[in-house]
Structures are given as C-alpha cells and as structure tokens.
Write a protein that holds these residues in place. Structure first.
Motif, PDB file in Angstrom:
ATOM      1  N   LEU A   1       3.989   6.699 -11.217  1.00  0.00           N
ATOM      2  CA  LEU A   1       5.052   6.988 -12.183  1.00  0.00           C
ATOM      3  C   LEU A   1       4.885   8.442 -12.608  1.00  0.00           C
ATOM      4  O   LEU A   1       4.304   8.749 -13.645  1.00  0.00           O
TER       5      LEU A   1
ATOM      6  N   SER B   1      -0.652   5.710 -14.196  1.00  0.00           N
ATOM      7  CA  SER B   1       0.327   4.621 -14.193  1.00  0.00           C
ATOM      8  C   SER B   1       1.019   4.537 -12.850  1.00  0.00           C
ATOM      9  O   SER B   1       1.519   5.532 -12.333  1.00  0.00           O
ATOM     10  N   MET B   2       1.035   3.316 -12.298  1.00  0.00           N
ATOM     11  CA  MET B   2       1.659   3.115 -10.995  1.00  0.00           C
ATOM     12  C   MET B   2       2.657   1.980 -11.088  1.00  0.00           C
ATOM     13  O   MET B   2       2.466   1.037 -11.847  1.00  0.00           O
ATOM     14  N   SER B   3       3.742   2.063 -10.271  1.00  0.00           N
ATOM     15  CA  SER B   3       4.714   0.975 -10.300  1.00  0.00           C
ATOM     16  C   SER B   3       4.292  -0.138  -9.350  1.00  0.00           C
ATOM     17  O   SER B   3       4.719  -1.275  -9.492  1.00  0.00           O
ATOM     18  N   CYS B   4       3.457   0.190  -8.353  1.00  0.00           N
ATOM     19  CA  CYS B   4       2.989  -0.834  -7.430  1.00  0.00           C
ATOM     20  C   CYS B   4       1.755  -0.270  -6.740  1.00  0.00           C
ATOM     21  O   CYS B   4       1.466   0.920  -6.848  1.00  0.00           O
TER      22      CYS B   4
END
Lengths: 220, 245
Positions: free
Chosen positions: A91, A131-134
């Motif tokens: 993100l 922060s990562m979305s997947c």
C-alpha cells in the motif's frame, strides 16, 4: 504430449525461512529452497531524494546482488520483476514522498532464483511491518525436453529444460501478478504451468503462515 | 452477531490479505434496541464497506467493546498525532528547530512551543540536544510538527533533557510494553536499581542511573528484552539482582 506428476501433488524442494535476522535494516528475512538461498533486507519508510520523490506514493527501489561479481543487466531485469510485484502488493499511498529500499543478496543459486528472491522479499516486507494488501510468492516451472513440467527446478534441471517460467502469485485470489519466461512453449503449456504454479503457491503461503506463527509464538 | 467472527480470532496470528466479511443488514427493525455492532479498526486493519482486511502480520488484539488492532513487531517509526517521542535537534533556522524523530522526514518544532517562551525569552535549545515532545500535526501528506507544551501551556514533563544519560534504539513493541499500565518489565526494573527513564514512542529510550556501570547494565537489559521471552527475561533480572554481572 506432456505429463504433470501422476499424483495431484506438486513436489517442491524443502523450504526454510528466518525473519528479523539482521540488526540494521527495518525488516529482514532469509528464504531457502533446497540449496538456493537468498537474504533480503528492507529499509523504510525513510527519507527520499527530492529528485526521486513521488508526490502521492512511496518510491520503491530494489537492488539485487549476485553471489559473485557486480550486478549486471540480468540482475537489473530481475530487479524490475521483483519491483513490479512488490508495488502491486504494497500500500504505497500510505507513505507519500518516502523511500522504501529492498536489498536482495544471493547466497547460493541452485535454480529457481527469481522465485526464491520473490519469497524472501515478501517475508522481509512483512517483517518490516509495511502495510500490504495481499501477500505474494514466486514459483518457477521448467518444461523438460520430453514435455513434462517440473516445479521448483534445480540448476541442473533448468539447464536441460527447453522453457523456464517464473510466476508471482497473489495470496487472496491466486492470480498471476508477474510472469517472466524464457524459451519456447505452446499456449497450452503456459496455461498448465500457471495451474501448477497456483497449486504450488498454496504450499508456499501455508509455509509463510507457519513461519510467522512460529515467530510470534515465543512472545505470546 | 458478525463481530463474533473477529472475536474468534483474537490472539491468533494473521497475515496481510486475510479478510473478514460482514453481512450487511438490509432491514432495520424500528423496535430493536440493539444496533448492529461495527468494529473499530486500529493499526494493521483496514475497512472498506463491509469488508475488513488485515494489512500487517501480527497478533489480533481486542479491547472491549469493539476495538481491534494488529500487534506487530516493527522497528521503523511512522509519526502519529498526540504521540510523545524523543527527538534530536538537527538544525536551527530562524524561528523553527528541525528535529529528527526517526521517521521519513524531520519534524519542525517552533521556539514558542516551550513553557514560558516568548519572543524575548527564547528557550535554550542547541543543535544536538534531546527533546521530549508531542506531535500536533502528523499525517502522511504534511510535514510533522512537534510541541513541548500540552493544551494548557504547561510543559508536563516535555522539553529539553539529557545530560549524562544514554540513548538507545529499541523496537516499537518493547516501547509499548514499557508504557502499558501494568508493565511487567517496568516493575522488574524498579526492583533493580533506581534510574531515570524517558521512553519515546518512536523506539528511543534514554536511561540514566547513579553510576555509568548501572546505566550500561540497564541499557543492555532493555535491548535484550526484544529477543528474550518473559521467563528468560525474569531469569536475567534475577541473576542481576543477586549481584552477578
């Protein structure tokens, strides 16, 4: 005419992983597939040079250091593959005008190097708390001379193959995020390799989960 | 109720991409006293519509009634409003000090943001000094701003400090554990020897004890707390209390 392994199981080499092993970077991980081993370090979100800053998202830089010799054009193209995958999963808009640096050091290359780099990169980014979305993982497939598909090939198997493909697969919908291919193959063979990679990615994601669980278990 | 799906996972390790879907209620009953509970997301969780997605790996924590967040291990600090941090003054230009807080850019601290400071009565702050300050502005789009006074104009423990102590860098998780209301580590430390501690939420801790040796012992202990489990830590403290070094 081709054959995938008779049982529905895709066989991969033994995995090994360790997080938070370096003291200087904000996140670090090492990933081992058989004899192939890569170490990754992540710095960020940190200060960025004004010439490189992007007004609405973070600037991600990937550096891949081979085991021997300076980095060349081949490493630059591998860096681009890793960078595109990371940019899709992170993100970046949470950290505008900041820099994220990912450094990959090849400790030993016994085949499937790009997928090992992708796996080490994902674990290091998770370790840094970005922060990562997947999540994403890398799987390499080789098509042998007689048409059979080998997942996670060794260097010897790669040398004898007529085509070599690496796919980055995402954890939420198991779709292909990045593909890097070499050699000659038919469309059907490509689709079969994608299917094999998606099946193999389940094992890799389960391994991620077990590794992170083990890491947090001593603090619980 | 839908929040129960989340409550089942409290204390479990979750990874980025793990998703929780809440069914939306189409009909609203006018006679119902119970409102549908909406979870409040803390750090590490993101909400979009009726989906809740995990964005950082860690342990899911809960504070009743419906606050959830991910407790993760991290070293790099990202400025957040109202957090108190230890900063290092890097430059003085005109009316503003530039302070390094360990984030992606330096924060600005006005010379008037000290207790009793006026244009004639400037605070005694030099480059290289340590300041304990609070963020008034901290978001991803603007330059972070610090102040050394609280809402009513009093210092309340903030300001310049630092002679004779040692500044260390530790993980953000350790700092939060030290600042928690019933902190095991703090109560163990209190039984060792008297010392002065300033804890900044950016992962910086300043220690001063009566002798240099004691200061070094405490700083080594704090740095090792990151990697030790609770029983191992208590073992270390016990060895030190008995006088072994």
């Amino acid at each position: 005419n081709h054959k995938v392994s008779a049982s529905n199981n895709v066989s991969l080499r033994e995995f090994g992983c360790e997080q938070n092993l370096l003291s200087r970077p904000d996140g670090s991980a090492s990933f081992v597939q058989g004899d192939t081993s890569v170490m990754a370090g992540v710095y960020g979100p940190a200060e960025v040079k004004v010439s490189k800053e992007i007004y609405d998202r973070a600037t991600l830089e990937v550096l891949l250091q081979p085991k021997v010799g300076p980095a060349g054009v081949r490493e630059q193209s591998q860096e681009q593959c890793v960078r595109e995958t990371c940019e899709a999963a992170l993100l970046l808009s949470l950290h505008p005008r900041s820099s994220l640096t990912l450094i990959l050091q090849v400790l030993h290359d016994d085949g499937s190097l790009l997928s090992c780099c992708l796996n080490a990169a994902c674990m290091a980014l998770m370790d840094a708390g970005l922060s990562m979305s997947c999540l994403f993982c890398g799987v390499t497939c080789a098509i042998g001379a007689d048409g059979d598909i080998i997942a996670d090939p060794t260097a010897a198997q790669e040398k004898e193959s007529r085509a070599l493909m690496t796919f980055a697969i995402d954890s939420t919908e198991r779709r292909v995020m990045m593909s890097s291919t070499k050699g000659s193959f038919s469309v059907q063979e490509l689709q079969e390799c994608v299917a094999v990679s998606q099946k193999a990615s389940e094992k890799v994601f389960q391994f991620y989960r077990d590794s992170v669980r083990r890491r947090y278990s001593k603090n619980l | 109720c839908d929040i129960d799906i989340l409550k089942e996972k409290i204390g479990e390790v979750l990874l980025p991409g793990d998703e929780f879907v809440f069914e939306s209620e189409d009909t609203i009953f006018l006679t119902d006293n119970v409102k549908p509970e909406r979870p409040v997301c803390g750090p590490g969780l993101r909400q979009s519509g009726n989906r809740l997605v995990v964005s950082k790996s860690g342990v899911l924590r809960h504070k009743p009634p419906h606050t959830f967040w991910m407790d993760s291990q991290q070293w790099r600090y990202v400025p957040a409003k109202a957090e108190t941090v230890i900063g290092i003054v890097t430059s003085k230009s005109g009316d503003i000090f530039k302070v390094d807080v360990g984030g992606s850019e330096q924060a600005s601290l006005s010379y008037l943001a000290f207790e009793g400071a006026t244009k004639r009565n400037r605070p005694n702050v030099q480059v290289g000094d340590l300041v304990f300050a609070q963020f008034t502005v901290a978001n991803k789009d603007m330059e972070p701003e610090l102040v050394c006074i609280d809402g009513s104009g009093r210092a309340n423990g903030m300001g310049v400090f630092g002679g004779g102590g040692l500044l260390l860098k530790v993980s953000l998780g350790l700092v939060r554990r030290l600042l928690a209301p019933q902190s095991d580590i703090r109560s163990d430390l209190e039984q060792l020897f008297p010392c002065e501690l300033v804890v900044g939420m950016n992962g910086r801790i300043w220690v001063r004890a009566s002798t240099i040796q004691q200061t070094l012992i405490i700083s080594n202990l704090l740095q090792s707390c990151d990697t030790l489990t609770a029983p191992q830590r208590r073992e270390q403290f016990r060895k030190l209390q008995k006088g072994g070094l």
